[in-house]
Structure formats: C-alpha cells, structure tokens
Design a protein around this motif. Sequence first.
Motif, mmCIF file in Angstrom:
data_model
loop_
_atom_site.group_PDB
_atom_site.id
_atom_site.type_symbol
_atom_site.label_atom_id
_atom_site.label_comp_id
_atom_site.label_asym_id
_atom_site.label_seq_id
_atom_site.Cartn_x
_atom_site.Cartn_y
_atom_site.Cartn_z
ATOM 1 N N GLN A 1 21.123 93.015 -21.404
ATOM 2 C CA GLN A 1 21.739 91.740 -21.762
ATOM 3 C C GLN A 1 22.840 91.384 -20.773
ATOM 4 O O GLN A 1 22.964 90.232 -20.330
ATOM 5 N N ARG A 2 23.649 92.365 -20.419
ATOM 6 C CA ARG A 2 24.713 92.141 -19.432
ATOM 7 C C ARG A 2 24.124 91.714 -18.085
ATOM 8 O O ARG A 2 24.597 90.771 -17.455
ATOM 9 N N ARG A 3 23.086 92.436 -17.653
ATOM 10 C CA ARG A 3 22.505 92.180 -16.340
ATOM 11 C C ARG A 3 21.836 90.816 -16.288
ATOM 12 O O ARG A 3 21.924 90.112 -15.270
ATOM 13 N N ARG A 4 21.147 90.442 -17.347
ATOM 14 C CA ARG A 4 20.520 89.115 -17.391
ATOM 15 C C ARG A 4 21.579 88.020 -17.299
ATOM 16 O O ARG A 4 21.410 87.022 -16.582
ATOM 17 N N HIS A 5 22.653 88.220 -18.034
ATOM 18 C CA HIS A 5 23.743 87.235 -18.024
ATOM 19 C C HIS A 5 24.302 87.078 -16.617
ATOM 20 O O HIS A 5 24.496 85.957 -16.115
ATOM 21 N N ASP A 6 24.570 88.213 -15.950
ATOM 22 C CA ASP A 6 25.103 88.176 -14.589
ATOM 23 C C ASP A 6 24.127 87.487 -13.635
ATOM 24 O O ASP A 6 24.536 86.714 -12.756
ATOM 25 N N ALA A 7 22.823 87.780 -13.798
ATOM 26 C CA ALA A 7 21.820 87.176 -12.918
ATOM 27 C C ALA A 7 21.807 85.660 -13.066
ATOM 28 O O ALA A 7 21.763 84.923 -12.066
ATOM 29 N N MET A 8 21.838 85.188 -14.293
ATOM 30 C CA MET A 8 21.799 83.735 -14.511
ATOM 31 C C MET A 8 23.054 83.056 -13.986
ATOM 32 O O MET A 8 22.978 81.961 -13.411
ATOM 33 N N LEU A 9 24.209 83.713 -14.143
ATOM 34 C CA LEU A 9 25.445 83.129 -13.609
ATOM 35 C C LEU A 9 25.444 83.109 -12.087
ATOM 36 O O LEU A 9 26.163 82.318 -11.475
ATOM 37 N N SER A 10 24.644 83.980 -11.464
ATOM 38 C CA SER A 10 24.579 84.023 -9.997
ATOM 39 C C SER A 10 23.517 83.079 -9.435
ATOM 40 O O SER A 10 23.282 83.072 -8.227
ATOM 41 N N GLY A 11 22.860 82.296 -10.312
ATOM 42 C CA GLY A 11 21.934 81.287 -9.830
ATOM 43 C C GLY A 11 20.465 81.598 -10.001
ATOM 44 O O GLY A 11 19.615 80.915 -9.424
ATOM 45 N N VAL A 12 20.145 82.621 -10.786
ATOM 46 C CA VAL A 12 18.749 82.987 -11.041
ATOM 47 C C VAL A 12 18.309 82.347 -12.358
ATOM 48 O O VAL A 12 19.023 82.422 -13.362
ATOM 49 N N THR A 13 17.139 81.734 -12.362
ATOM 50 C CA THR A 13 16.596 81.154 -13.588
ATOM 51 C C THR A 13 15.717 82.187 -14.289
ATOM 52 O O THR A 13 14.739 82.671 -13.719
ATOM 53 N N LEU A 14 16.085 82.522 -15.520
ATOM 54 C CA LEU A 14 15.262 83.381 -16.374
ATOM 55 C C LEU A 14 14.789 82.515 -17.531
ATOM 56 O O LEU A 14 15.570 82.135 -18.395
ATOM 57 N N ILE A 15 13.515 82.196 -17.539
ATOM 58 C CA ILE A 15 13.002 81.253 -18.530
ATOM 59 C C ILE A 15 13.084 81.826 -19.938
ATOM 60 O O ILE A 15 13.426 81.119 -20.891
ATOM 61 N N ALA A 16 12.784 83.108 -20.077
ATOM 62 C CA ALA A 16 12.924 83.794 -21.375
ATOM 63 C C ALA A 16 13.689 85.088 -21.106
ATOM 64 O O ALA A 16 13.091 86.152 -20.948
ATOM 65 N N PRO A 17 15.014 85.022 -21.013
ATOM 66 C CA PRO A 17 15.806 86.163 -20.548
ATOM 67 C C PRO A 17 15.523 87.463 -21.296
ATOM 68 O O PRO A 17 15.476 88.535 -20.683
ATOM 69 N N GLU A 18 15.333 87.370 -22.594
ATOM 70 C CA GLU A 18 15.172 88.579 -23.398
ATOM 71 C C GLU A 18 13.894 89.351 -23.075
ATOM 72 O O GLU A 18 13.734 90.507 -23.481
ATOM 73 N N THR A 19 12.982 88.761 -22.315
ATOM 74 C CA THR A 19 11.717 89.418 -21.978
ATOM 75 C C THR A 19 11.696 89.974 -20.554
ATOM 76 O O THR A 19 10.687 90.551 -20.140
ATOM 77 N N VAL A 20 12.778 89.808 -19.813
ATOM 78 C CA VAL A 20 12.855 90.276 -18.421
ATOM 79 C C VAL A 20 13.695 91.550 -18.389
ATOM 80 O O VAL A 20 14.776 91.603 -18.974
#
Length: 458
Positions: free
Chosen positions: A244-263
């Motif tokens: 959850q932390r890593r997904r959040h950081d990735a999205m704030l850095s400009g990465v689009t995660l369409i369904a974050p909880e599944t990546v």
Amino acid sequence: MSQRSCLSVILAAGEGTRMKSAQPKVLHQIAGLPMVAHVVKAAEAAGASGLALVIGHGADEMRKAAAKFAPKAETFEQEKRLGTAHAVIAARAAISRGYDDVLVMFGDTPLIDADALTVARRRLAEGAAVVVIGFRPPNPTGYGRLIEKDGKLTAIREEKDCSEEEKKIGFCNAGMMAVAGAHALKLLDAVGNENAKGEYYLTDIVEIASAQNLDVVATEASFESALGINNRAELAQAEAIWQQRRRHDAMLSGVTLIAPETVFFSHDTEIGADTIVEPNVWFGPGVRIASGAKIHAFSHIEGATIASNCDVGPFARLRPGADLRNKAKVGNFCEVKQAVIEDGAKVNHLTYIGDARVGAGANIGAGTITCNYDGYSKFFTDIGEGAFIGSNSSLVAPVTIGNGGYIASGSVITESVPDDALAFGRARQKTIPGKGKELRERFASAAAAKKKAAGADH
C-alpha cells in the motif's frame, strides 16, 4: 547528527516457532526481500555506519543470507537465548568500539520507518542516555506500557504488573531503543536476571538509567512501523501494508495504477513517470521501467529492463535478462528471457523468445519459438533489423536471421539466413482429391462398429 557515529544492533536470533517453518523467521520475505533486510535498510537510511546481526537459530543460513543483503555486517551468535539484553551483549565487541549512538532493533519489524530511528538519534544528540521508541496500537492489551513523568520515561511496565490506571495507558513499548554509546555497556552489564524466567531484559535499562540520574525519554513511531511479525498471517498483513505504501509513492511520482490494490511491487522496483499499469500486474525483483511505458493486465515481470514507451502484455511474462528497448512491444501470451528486443521491434502474441536478439523494427509472428536449449546447453538466436518471422516458425539455435530476412510461416529454420533473403523450412504441401471424404467415411464406420460392440457387451 551527520557527525555522530552509529551502530545498529539487530536482534535476529529467534526461532519463530509460530511461523511453522524450518527457515529462520527473519528470512521470510516482504516484497521479495527478507524482513531482516528491510530492517537493515532502515538502519542504514537512519545513518548507521556499523551493523551487528545477532543470530542464533539457523546461524549458517543467516550468515549466508546476510552476505547478500548486508555484506558489511558483523554477525554474532547468541548460543543460549537468555533474553533481549543478553542478545544485545552478544555484540559486545562491536558496541565496545565507541560509537556515539547504538540502535537496538529487531529483525522481525520490517516496516520500521527510518524517520522514527532518526528522531530517536536526535534525542541522543540532545543529551538523552536512553531513547525508547513507543507506539499506540489500536488495542494495547498484551503490550508493555511506557510510564512517563514530567516528560521523562521512568519505567516500562509489563501488562501483568500494571495497575488498573496504568493499563489505561495507550502508549506502548515497540521494543526498539537508542542508547548513548558512552553508557551502553555499563547499562547492559547492570541488567540482572532476577525474574520468573531468569532472563536478562533490555527494558530494565530504563529504570537502571533513571536510578543513575541519566535522561531517559520516549519517542513515538506509527503502529504500522512498529508491527512485529510472529506468524504468517502477520507476515501477510505486513506485506499488504508495504505494498500500500509503495503503490501510494508510485502514484505520487507520476505512475498511473488503474487498480492499485491489484498491482504488486518488489522492494527494488523502479518505474518511471507517465507509465500506465493496468490491473493484476506482478513485479518481481530487478525490474526497471522508464517513462511512458504501458504494462497491460495480468503481466508477470521480473529481472527485466523496459525502456521508454514500450508496450507489454496483456498476459506477458518477462523473465530475468529481458531487455526491451524504446517502443518495443511484447504482446499477449508471450515470454521473453535473456533477450534484447530492440527499438520498435514487435513480439505480438503466443511467442517464446529466449537467449536472443530481435533487431530494431523486426516483426515476430504468432507462435514463433527460439529453440535455445538442447537439454544440456543454451544457444543464441540473432534476428536482424527489419526481419519478418512468419507465424508458427521454429528458429533452432545457434542461428542468425539477417537484416530484412523473411521467414515463411510454419518454417523450421536450422541454418542462418542472409540479409534480405527468403527462407522456407517446411515440407511441400500435397493435395489428394477425394481423400478427405474417404477418411471421414472410414472413421465414421469404425466409430459405429465400436459403439455397436459396446452395446452388445451390455
């Protein structure tokens, strides 16, 4: 702070029986990295220049693993497990070198935040002799309580010894401490074992230091950062928090995660801005993705390098050594291993490319296979720029397809093909008029006879 030396003593000797595993508990992984290695990374991020791993159960396995994730760490074996203070004293040789700060950490707290350690070190720099890191769990039942008075920490009280008022305290002991190096050995040597278990408890140094009029204070870390792992359910909980932390950081850095909880990311995943990741993608260790790539759903990627504006998947598998250059495409149900896919090359569907180079602008047809292994050794396939490999072709390595080479569909290629040449590697087609009808009649007759015989048996 930057001028203060720091030793991190990481306690990793526990057997971890609740994990129900032959493997030492602290070697179980979070995001593809042993949980104790996460603790090492946090210590280093907080400025620890020295690392001491106190090991016990599975000592040989621990040393072997530590050589990979902490090659500069010293290991000290705690032959008998007689409590936390006893474990820290096992690293006496390292502590005695005179570090300004000594961080005492636990190898089963993989989510510890380096900032929490930095805050504790700052309090040492301000004059504290002992800093206890505390946290506020949703339910404090079972945790030792931090007893404070006038901004000082006076005791750590185990719940069974707490008064009813003390049980209401929500500030609990996370176990981790920072101790001024000048006092560390003196305090540790003063710890006794006059208790029901006959063990030496690290928490006793709080009262020992207070009795010597040394400053003892508590700092606070988040509940998640202090989470200790004792079983596989808690291991899964920690994995979920890390992801959850890593997904959040990735999205704030400009990465689009369409369904974050599944990546799912690995501890070392690097992913550039403007990359789009569709649902259900798994990144194993060693993945680097440049900006502007698109990773389609249900792809599995590990040990791969993906350049800008590449297109991967859906249902693609990139194995270690896969190297996709700018605007390369690896499509659905394709597998790439130890191969370079150069600029603009296309490996669109149902294909295996291993131990190979696919030149810039080449097109690999559906069902193509590089036959790279003979059961004993691997061999290389080199496909030139602009080559066209027809569908359902087998390229038997070692073999070279020249620039602009054209391979007819269904070919088995065993010899190298020059630049711009056309190669066939298949049997000539033969057509027999009426033979299809004859075969159908024969097969139908045989099937009917079989069915009739089966009926007679009953």
